[in-house]
Each structure stands twice: as C-alpha cells, then as structure tokens.
Design a protein around this motif. Structure first.
Motif, PDB file in Angstrom:
ATOM      1  N   THR A 178       0.824  -1.203   0.000  1.00 27.38           N
ATOM      2  CA  THR A 178       0.000   0.000   0.000  1.00 27.38           C
ATOM      3  C   THR A 178       0.859   1.254   0.000  1.00 27.38           C
ATOM      4  O   THR A 178       0.634   2.177  -0.795  1.00 27.38           O
ATOM      5  CB  THR A 178      -0.932   0.017   1.219  1.00 27.38           C
ATOM      6  OG1 THR A 178      -1.780  -1.134   1.174  1.00 27.38           O
ATOM      7  CG2 THR A 178      -1.795   1.271   1.222  1.00 27.38           C
ATOM      8  N   ASP A 179       1.865   1.287   0.873  1.00 29.16           N
ATOM      9  CA  ASP A 179       2.763   2.443   0.918  1.00 29.16           C
ATOM     10  C   ASP A 179       3.536   2.581  -0.386  1.00 29.16           C
ATOM     11  O   ASP A 179       3.789   3.692  -0.855  1.00 29.16           O
ATOM     12  CB  ASP A 179       3.748   2.309   2.085  1.00 29.16           C
ATOM     13  CG  ASP A 179       3.078   2.501   3.437  1.00 29.16           C
ATOM     14  OD1 ASP A 179       2.054   3.202   3.493  1.00 29.16           O
ATOM     15  OD2 ASP A 179       3.578   1.947   4.428  1.00 29.16           O
ATOM     16  N   GLN A 182       1.357   4.246  -3.009  1.00 27.55           N
ATOM     17  CA  GLN A 182       1.136   5.655  -2.697  1.00 27.55           C
ATOM     18  C   GLN A 182       2.360   6.499  -3.026  1.00 27.55           C
ATOM     19  O   GLN A 182       2.241   7.578  -3.611  1.00 27.55           O
ATOM     20  CB  GLN A 182       0.756   5.805  -1.224  1.00 27.55           C
ATOM     21  CG  GLN A 182      -0.626   5.267  -0.885  1.00 27.55           C
ATOM     22  CD  GLN A 182      -0.914   5.330   0.602  1.00 27.55           C
ATOM     23  OE1 GLN A 182      -0.007   5.530   1.415  1.00 27.55           O
ATOM     24  NE2 GLN A 182      -2.170   5.149   0.973  1.00 27.55           N
ATOM     25  N   SER A 257      -2.825  11.711  -4.708  1.00 30.96           N
ATOM     26  CA  SER A 257      -1.571  11.648  -3.972  1.00 30.96           C
ATOM     27  C   SER A 257      -0.885  12.989  -3.847  1.00 30.96           C
ATOM     28  O   SER A 257      -0.114  13.191  -2.926  1.00 30.96           O
ATOM     29  CB  SER A 257      -0.598  10.681  -4.688  1.00 30.96           C
ATOM     30  OG  SER A 257      -1.149   9.400  -4.706  1.00 30.96           O
TER      31      SER A 257
END
Length: 258
Positions: A178-179, A182, A257
């Motif tokens: 997930t990180d 992003q 983002s």
C-alpha cells in the motif's frame, strides 16, 4: 559524436565491471524530456549500475553518457558533482536522511547546498513535504517517522530543487504494498506536473495492461519500459505502457496523492 537532439539524456555502448563481473555489457539508452522510463530486470541485472553511470556517480569503462548535449563521461569529479547537485535528483532504495537534521532541513538540503537563502529553502521544502503528505512532520527528526514517511521525505528532497532528471533506484523496495503504491503515485504525479524527466529502476513488472491497471508498480506508472538481462538490453521488445490519462479524469487520479 553528439547526442540525439530529442533526448535530454543519452548513453551509448556502456560497459562497466563490478568486482570482476560484467555489470553492463554495451548498453545504449535514451530518454526524452519529461518522460518517465522504468528500467526493469532481476536483481543483479545492472539497473543500479546503469543509473549510477547515467547520473555521473560512476564513469563507464567504455561508452558515452550525454546530458543536454554535454558529455558527462568526459567531466572531472568536481564537474560531475556540480551537475548532480544542480541538475539531477536521486532517490535511493532506502531514505538515507541526515538524522541530526529536521525533516524540512533534510528536504531543503540540496537548495541550501546551492546557496539558496534560508527562508526560501524552508518555504520550498515545506511546500514539497505538504504535496507528499508529510507536511505535518516538518519539525520532527527522521528517527520518529515511519519508513514510508521517511521515503516520502527523500522524494521531497530529490524534487525540491526542481532537477532536470530524477533518478530513482528501486525507491519503494523496503515498503509494504500500500505504501509502495502511494509513494509511486506521488512521485509520478509530482514529476509530471513539473515536467521532470524520471529514470526509475524497479524489479516490479506488470506484464499485461490488466495487471498494470490492478497493480500500480513502478513499471505501470512509466511511459516506457526498458528491460535489462545480465547487463544487456533485452532483445524482446518491452511492452509499451498506456499513456497517463489526461483531462478531468487524469487530474482526479493525480489529486489522490499530490
């Protein structure tokens, strides 16, 4: 010999040996202004060595590297260091922040080293930190941040001085999925909005359009993919990545983002 006029960065016939083993074997490479190119391949395929030669950190044993028609491969150490400070940005696979400095001081470091005034450097650094969703960490030290936050600070530092070319060497390797997605989206959107050319080394590879849509890897966010195998360009043509969406839909995607 001069570089092709359409390429902001260009290399021809690069050879480099590391610890007695060939890391690059005749690699030629070009990237146009504003383009995001993903360099893919298994670990040990020569991705990091290619980026280090392109950015002037290493000199190839044979071959040429050109930036804006200037021969990087003939520059002395001091000239290459100035080039990296003023015109290039670099993101490593780990943040490598200065622990004694605050987050904003880390992000402002390239500007301060160039002689930018304290207030201007701080304002610019804080603006980039805010764009990368770590603006509230500006006064903190790196040690108290999560790994994903530290890597966002490293991205802000690499972008703060508006480099012509940003080199990213597997910048999300230590992050969770997930990180990772992003940070990659933030990096891609920031680079496109400022017209920064990006050369991104990644071992992630989404082989089909459907896979690229489902999993935003570094290769998925690029305009073009170059594959290395054992220090050579792959003979098989790498699949072209669908261009980033434009218009209202593209703007909405970027706003997620940055």
């Amino acid at each position: 010999m001069t570089a092709p006029p359409d390429d902001v960065l260009w290399a021809r016939g690069l050879h480099y040996t590391y610890d007695g083993s060939p890391a690059l074997q005749g690699v030629s490479f070009g990237v146009r202004e504003g383009e995001i190119v993903a360099v893919t391949g298994a670990r040990g395929s020569g991705k990091t060595t290619l980026l280090r030669c392109l950015s002037g950190q290493e000199l190839p044993e044979r071959g040429e590297v050109w930036f804006n028609s200037a021969p990087v491969h003939t520059l002395g150490r001091a000239a290459r260091e100035r080039l990296r400070l003023r015109r290039f940005g670099w993101i490593d696979s780990s943040p490598r922040l200065v622990p004694e400095l605050t987050v904003w001081e880390n992000a402002a470091l390239p500007l301060l080293l160039q002689g930018t005034g304290y207030r201007t450097a701080r304002k610019t650094a804080c603006a980039w930190l805010a764009r990368l969703d770590v603006g509230d960490c500006a006064r903190k030290r790196p040690a108290v941040l999560r790994q994903a936050e530290r890597q966002r600070v490293a991205v802000a530092r690499a972008l703060a001085h508006s480099p012509d070319v940003l080199f990213a060497d597997e910048p999300t390797a230590p992050l969770h999925r997930t990180d990772r997605a992003q940070v990659l989206r933030a990096l891609s959107a920031a680079a496109r909005s400022h017209g920064i050319t990006v050369v991104l080394a990644t071992h992630d590879f989404a082989p089909t359009p459907a896979a690229r849509t489902a999993d935003e890897t570094g290769a998925a966010l690029a305009d073009r993919i170059v594959t290395l195998t054992d220090g050579r360009r792959s003979r098989a043509p790498a699949p072209e990545v669908e261009p980033a969406p434009t218009g209202p839909e593209g703007a909405a995607a970027c706003s997620l983002s940055v």
